[in-house]
Design an enzyme around this catalytic site. Structure first.
Site, short mmCIF file in Angstrom:
data_model
loop_
_atom_site.label_atom_id
_atom_site.label_comp_id
_atom_site.label_asym_id
_atom_site.label_seq_id
_atom_site.Cartn_x
_atom_site.Cartn_y
_atom_site.Cartn_z
N LYS A 44 0.83 -1.21 0.00
CA LYS A 44 0.00 0.00 0.00
C LYS A 44 0.86 1.26 0.00
CE LYS A 44 -1.93 -1.03 3.95
NZ LYS A 44 -1.30 -2.28 4.39
N ARG A 68 12.42 -6.17 4.32
CA ARG A 68 12.18 -4.75 4.02
C ARG A 68 13.24 -3.83 4.63
NH1 ARG A 68 6.34 -2.07 4.71
NH2 ARG A 68 6.60 -2.39 6.94
N ARG A 111 12.86 -1.76 10.19
CA ARG A 111 11.89 -1.32 11.20
C ARG A 111 11.82 -2.34 12.33
NH1 ARG A 111 6.47 0.38 8.08
NH2 ARG A 111 5.59 -0.93 9.69
N ARG A 160 1.12 -8.55 13.72
CA ARG A 160 0.46 -7.55 12.86
C ARG A 160 -0.52 -8.23 11.93
NH1 ARG A 160 5.70 -5.19 10.55
NH2 ARG A 160 4.42 -4.12 9.01
P1 ADP Z 1 1.96 -2.10 7.75
O1 ADP Z 1 0.74 -1.72 6.96
O2 ADP Z 1 3.00 -2.77 6.90
O3 ADP Z 1 1.65 -2.84 9.02
P2 ADP Z 1 2.22 0.61 8.74
O4 ADP Z 1 3.42 1.47 8.66
O5 ADP Z 1 1.00 1.06 7.99
O6 ADP Z 1 2.72 -0.80 8.21
O7 ADP Z 1 1.78 0.38 10.26
C1 ADP Z 1 2.72 0.04 11.24
C2 ADP Z 1 2.08 0.04 12.63
O8 ADP Z 1 1.53 1.34 12.91
C3 ADP Z 1 0.92 -0.93 12.87
O9 ADP Z 1 1.38 -2.21 13.19
C4 ADP Z 1 0.21 -0.24 14.05
O10 ADP Z 1 0.89 -0.48 15.25
C5 ADP Z 1 0.35 1.23 13.73
N1 ADP Z 1 -0.78 1.77 12.95
C6 ADP Z 1 -0.76 2.14 11.65
N2 ADP Z 1 -1.97 2.57 11.25
C7 ADP Z 1 -2.78 2.48 12.34
C8 ADP Z 1 -4.17 2.76 12.58
N3 ADP Z 1 -4.98 3.22 11.62
N4 ADP Z 1 -4.66 2.55 13.81
C9 ADP Z 1 -3.88 2.10 14.78
N5 ADP Z 1 -2.58 1.79 14.63
C10 ADP Z 1 -2.03 1.97 13.42
#
Ligand code: ADP
Length: 221
Positions: free
Chosen positions: A13, A128, A161, A172
């Site tokens: 995404k 990654r 990360r 996750r």
């Molecule tokens: P990915 O989609 O690969 O898990 P992101 O960078 O989008 O990576 O998200 C990393 C982390 O950030 C998630 O595991 C969560 O802890 C937090 N996070 C991201 N978006 C949200 C959201 N909308 N609500 C709550 N926590 C979020």
């Protein structure tokens, strides 16, 4: 157009949203990037947010909603084409977003669902490399930077990360299945859901994505 990117962690995404914002002028809001920026800034909330990120669980809705809202308002995002990636991640967040947009006389035009198997997603996340400065992402095997460990865009040293380690990746994914996946039905019932095959190389997926976006445009404008 207002578009949401929905899909499991590792489905691409963020990579695709970045490419789309560079080539087609979409304003890109990435929930994960906003949270990591907040941690980096060392604000009052930093430590608390970092606890959740490290565990791979969702950060409380109140915090995320506030960050998203501020980002959109500060950039007059309501006036532009935008993509939100990583938000909403549960039903409560979806309702918050609807309320936010309604206040601005706006609405979501399409939700693009990045479809990828768990095995493929885990494979991508496991190798990654991320840029701390511009947010670009690479993959050790599939998409390595031109120079070892340095970002092609800005030359910063890349890092892995803390949540891109096997146990946290698993967590996750579980959270995604449990809390985020129900949004697929939710948006499908609203006739907003568009499927995207998210397997393959970035350019290939980008071509498919453009077709889906044209379809959203055709259906909702
Ligand atoms: P990915 O989609 O690969 O898990 P992101 O960078 O989008 O990576 O998200 C990393 C982390 O950030 C998630 O595991 C969560 O802890 C937090 N996070 C991201 N978006 C949200 C959201 N909308 N609500 C709550 N926590 C979020």
């Amino acid at each position: 157009m207002k578009i949401i990117f929905l899909g499991p962690p590792g489905s691409g995404k963020g990579t695709l949203a970045k490419k789309l914002s560079e080539t087609s002028g979409f304003f890109h809001v990435a929930a994960g990037d906003l949270l990591r920026e907040e941690v980096f800034r060392g604000s009052e909330l930093s430590e608390k947010i970092n606890e959740f990120l490290k565990k791979g669980v969702l950060v409380p809705d109140k915090i995320v909603v506030e960050l998203i809202k501020n980002k959109i308002i500060q950039n007059n995002g309501f006036l532009h084409n935008f993509i939100i990636d990583g938000f909403p991640r549960n039903l409560a967040q979806a309702k918050e977003l609807e309320g936010m947009l309604l206040e601005m006389n706006s609405k979501i035009d399409g939700v693009i669902y990045f479809q990828l198997s768990e095995d493929q997603a885990v494979e991508r996340l496991s190798g990654r490399l991320s840029c701390p400065k511009c947010g670009a992402v690479y993959h050790l095997k599939n998409m390595p930077p031109k120079k070892d460990n340095l970002c092609d865009n800005c030359g910063s040293r890349l890092f892995i990360r803390e949540d891109d380690v096997p146990e946290t990746i698993k967590k996750r994914y579980e959270i995604y299945e449990d809390q985020t996946k129900p949004l697929i039905d939710y948006y499908s019932q609203k006739k907003l859901l568009y499927d995207l095959d998210a397997a393959g190389g970035v350019n290939e997926i980008y071509q498919r994505l453009m077709k889906v976006i044209n379809q959203v445009y055709h259906d909702h404008t």
